[in-house]
Design a protein around this motif. Structure first.
Motif, mmCIF file in Angstrom:
data_model
loop_
_atom_site.group_PDB
_atom_site.id
_atom_site.type_symbol
_atom_site.label_atom_id
_atom_site.label_comp_id
_atom_site.label_asym_id
_atom_site.label_seq_id
_atom_site.Cartn_x
_atom_site.Cartn_y
_atom_site.Cartn_z
ATOM 1 N N GLU A 244 11.251 4.344 2.755
ATOM 2 C CA GLU A 244 10.311 3.822 3.903
ATOM 3 C C GLU A 244 10.062 2.242 3.516
ATOM 4 N N ALA A 245 9.753 2.013 2.340
ATOM 5 C CA ALA A 245 9.494 0.629 2.206
ATOM 6 C C ALA A 245 10.563 -0.194 2.482
ATOM 7 N N ASP A 246 11.867 0.221 2.069
ATOM 8 C CA ASP A 246 13.128 -0.712 2.560
ATOM 9 C C ASP A 246 13.137 -0.820 4.211
ATOM 10 N N VAL A 247 12.747 0.017 4.676
ATOM 11 C CA VAL A 247 12.693 -0.260 6.366
ATOM 12 C C VAL A 247 11.760 -1.268 6.698
ATOM 13 N N LYS A 248 10.457 -1.064 6.088
ATOM 14 C CA LYS A 248 9.590 -1.891 6.628
ATOM 15 C C LYS A 248 9.851 -3.478 6.007
ATOM 16 N N LEU A 249 10.408 -3.789 4.960
ATOM 17 C CA LEU A 249 10.750 -4.854 4.476
ATOM 18 C C LEU A 249 11.629 -5.525 5.367
ATOM 19 N N ASP A 250 12.738 -4.685 5.840
ATOM 20 C CA ASP A 250 13.908 -4.976 6.695
ATOM 21 C C ASP A 250 13.184 -5.831 8.071
ATOM 22 N N GLY A 251 12.229 -5.087 8.461
ATOM 23 C CA GLY A 251 11.332 -5.699 9.647
ATOM 24 C C GLY A 251 10.936 -7.007 9.354
ATOM 25 N N VAL A 252 10.188 -7.166 7.969
ATOM 26 C CA VAL A 252 9.546 -8.344 7.713
ATOM 27 C C VAL A 252 10.740 -9.386 7.669
ATOM 28 N N ARG A 253 11.929 -9.178 7.193
ATOM 29 C CA ARG A 253 12.957 -10.185 7.134
ATOM 30 C C ARG A 253 13.266 -10.579 8.236
ATOM 31 N N GLN A 254 13.351 -9.953 9.230
ATOM 32 C CA GLN A 254 13.709 -10.195 10.673
ATOM 33 C C GLN A 254 12.547 -11.390 11.264
ATOM 34 N N ASN B 218 2.042 9.316 -6.664
ATOM 35 C CA ASN B 218 1.352 10.413 -6.147
ATOM 36 C C ASN B 218 1.864 11.770 -5.361
ATOM 37 N N VAL B 219 3.301 11.231 -5.385
ATOM 38 C CA VAL B 219 4.473 11.954 -4.376
ATOM 39 C C VAL B 219 5.488 12.835 -5.130
ATOM 40 N N PRO B 220 5.774 13.665 -5.026
ATOM 41 C CA PRO B 220 6.859 14.331 -5.719
ATOM 42 C C PRO B 220 8.209 13.657 -5.632
ATOM 43 N N ASP B 221 8.503 13.111 -4.245
ATOM 44 C CA ASP B 221 9.837 12.552 -4.237
ATOM 45 C C ASP B 221 9.566 11.130 -3.792
ATOM 46 N N ALA B 222 9.832 10.200 -4.894
ATOM 47 C CA ALA B 222 9.498 8.784 -4.571
ATOM 48 C C ALA B 222 10.309 8.012 -4.048
ATOM 49 N N GLU B 223 11.783 8.731 -3.784
ATOM 50 C CA GLU B 223 12.669 8.004 -3.057
ATOM 51 C C GLU B 223 12.461 7.811 -1.804
ATOM 52 N N ASP B 224 11.718 8.861 -1.101
ATOM 53 C CA ASP B 224 11.610 8.629 0.279
ATOM 54 C C ASP B 224 10.538 7.701 0.498
ATOM 55 N N PHE C 51 0.910 -1.140 0.047
ATOM 56 C CA PHE C 51 -0.077 0.009 0.136
ATOM 57 C C PHE C 51 0.997 1.411 -0.069
ATOM 58 N N LEU C 52 1.956 1.048 0.757
ATOM 59 C CA LEU C 52 2.792 2.356 0.742
ATOM 60 C C LEU C 52 3.405 2.755 -0.767
ATOM 61 N N LEU C 53 3.867 1.484 -1.232
ATOM 62 C CA LEU C 53 4.669 1.724 -2.547
ATOM 63 C C LEU C 53 3.602 2.312 -3.637
ATOM 64 N N HIS C 54 2.254 1.997 -3.454
ATOM 65 C CA HIS C 54 1.605 2.544 -4.369
ATOM 66 C C HIS C 54 1.405 4.325 -4.413
ATOM 67 N N ARG C 55 1.980 4.741 -3.333
ATOM 68 C CA ARG C 55 1.929 6.165 -3.134
ATOM 69 C C ARG C 55 3.071 6.970 -4.208
ATOM 70 N N VAL C 56 4.019 6.082 -4.729
ATOM 71 C CA VAL C 56 4.979 6.754 -5.644
ATOM 72 C C VAL C 56 4.553 7.530 -6.784
#
Length: 283
Positions: free
Chosen positions: A84-94, A74-80, A67-72
């Motif tokens: 944030e998605a990278d951080v969430k996926l790191d938690g999933v990997r744990q 609609n936002v001016p800076d997609a890298e942010d 759901f977060l990635l679908h915001r890319v």
């Protein structure tokens, strides 16, 4: 048989059962073996339930990442958003690391049904992020390369303030090819939604890129055919639906793109895609 005779017969049966129970030797080898079997089954059942709970958490966090990635779009800076998605996926990997701990020394296929929904959702999320960044499909080897975990066993020597590292152990989790394929099949639905969102924001290049990418995925699944897992053949119909919607959007852009204002394109696609939603021709 009168009532008294019936009561007498039932009492005899109860007494006979009690005598049989008393005749069982609790120290016999047969009873001891069954107690071992009971303990093993209880242990496996408890482990299975723990894996189900971990898989549920992985599914929830992976969906939130999607759901977060679908915001890319609609936002001016997609890298942010991507960071944030990278951080969430790191938690999933744990959390997947917890599955690796539970499966240490176990046969993975005995517990596969317990955690496969979460792993499929994780593959969908990580492949969605990879496509947004690189416009390509992440491989199974790349996914598994990130699922390596270091576990350190610590010992507290005589109540000291700091625990000393006793030893480190490397744990790995390997996503099965079937889970990878099922996750990629689900990815196509997210790419279709991304196509519609992009058009609504005036991006007319992304739909054509997605159409070509989805066509390549469809061709890859066609090579598998009926030789793959049963679940893969079931999701192939959904994949074809997603591809059809994206190709329909590209057709509309190519033929009528100049006639329809950009702010109305998303509404036009939404109304057109509802016409091909009914599940006709399901194999």
């Amino acid at each position: 048989m009168n009532k008294r005779e019936g009561e007498g017969s039932s009492r005899k049966n109860v007494d006979s059962a009690q005598e049989q129970d008393m005749s069982v030797n609790p120290s016999s080898s047969v009873i001891a073996a069954f107690r071992v079997f009971q303990q093993e089954l209880d242990t496996k059942h408890d482990k299975y339930e723990r894996l189900v709970k971990i898989s549920r958490d992985i599914t929830i966090e992976s969906k939130r990442t999607i759901f977060l990635l679908h915001r890319v779009t609609n936002v001016p800076d997609a890298e942010d958003v991507l960071n944030e998605a990278d951080v969430k996926l790191d938690g999933v990997r744990q959390k997947i690391g917890h599955i690796a701990e539970e499966l240490r020394g176990e046969d993975i296929f005995q517990f596969h049904r317990a955690f496969t929904p979460g792993i499929q959702e994780y593959v969908e999320a990580v492949s969605f992020l990879h496509y947004i960044r690189h416009r390509s499909l992440i491989s199974l080897e790349e996914i598994n390369a990130r699922l390596v975990f270091m576990r350190t066993e610590k010992e507290d020597p005589k109540g000291s303030a700091e625990a000393l590292p006793q030893g480190a152990q490397v744990l790995t989790f390997q996503v099965t090819p079937s889970d990878y394929l099922l996750g990629v099949a689900d990815l196509t639905g997210e790419l279709m939604r991304m196509c519609i969102s992009s058009v609504g924001n005036g991006d007319i290049d992304t739909p054509f890129q997605l159409s070509q990418f989805l066509r390549q995925i469809h061709d890859g699944f066609s090579y598998i055919g009926n030789t793959g897992p049963y679940e893969v053949s079931k999701k192939l119909h959904t994949l074809r639906q997603s591809l059809g919607k994206v190709e329909d959007a590209c057709y509309t852009l190519r033929v009528r793109g100049s006639e329809i204002p950009k702010h109305m394109l998303a509404d036009v696609f939404s109304s057109r895609t509802t016409l091909i939603d009914p599940e006709e021709g399901v194999v």
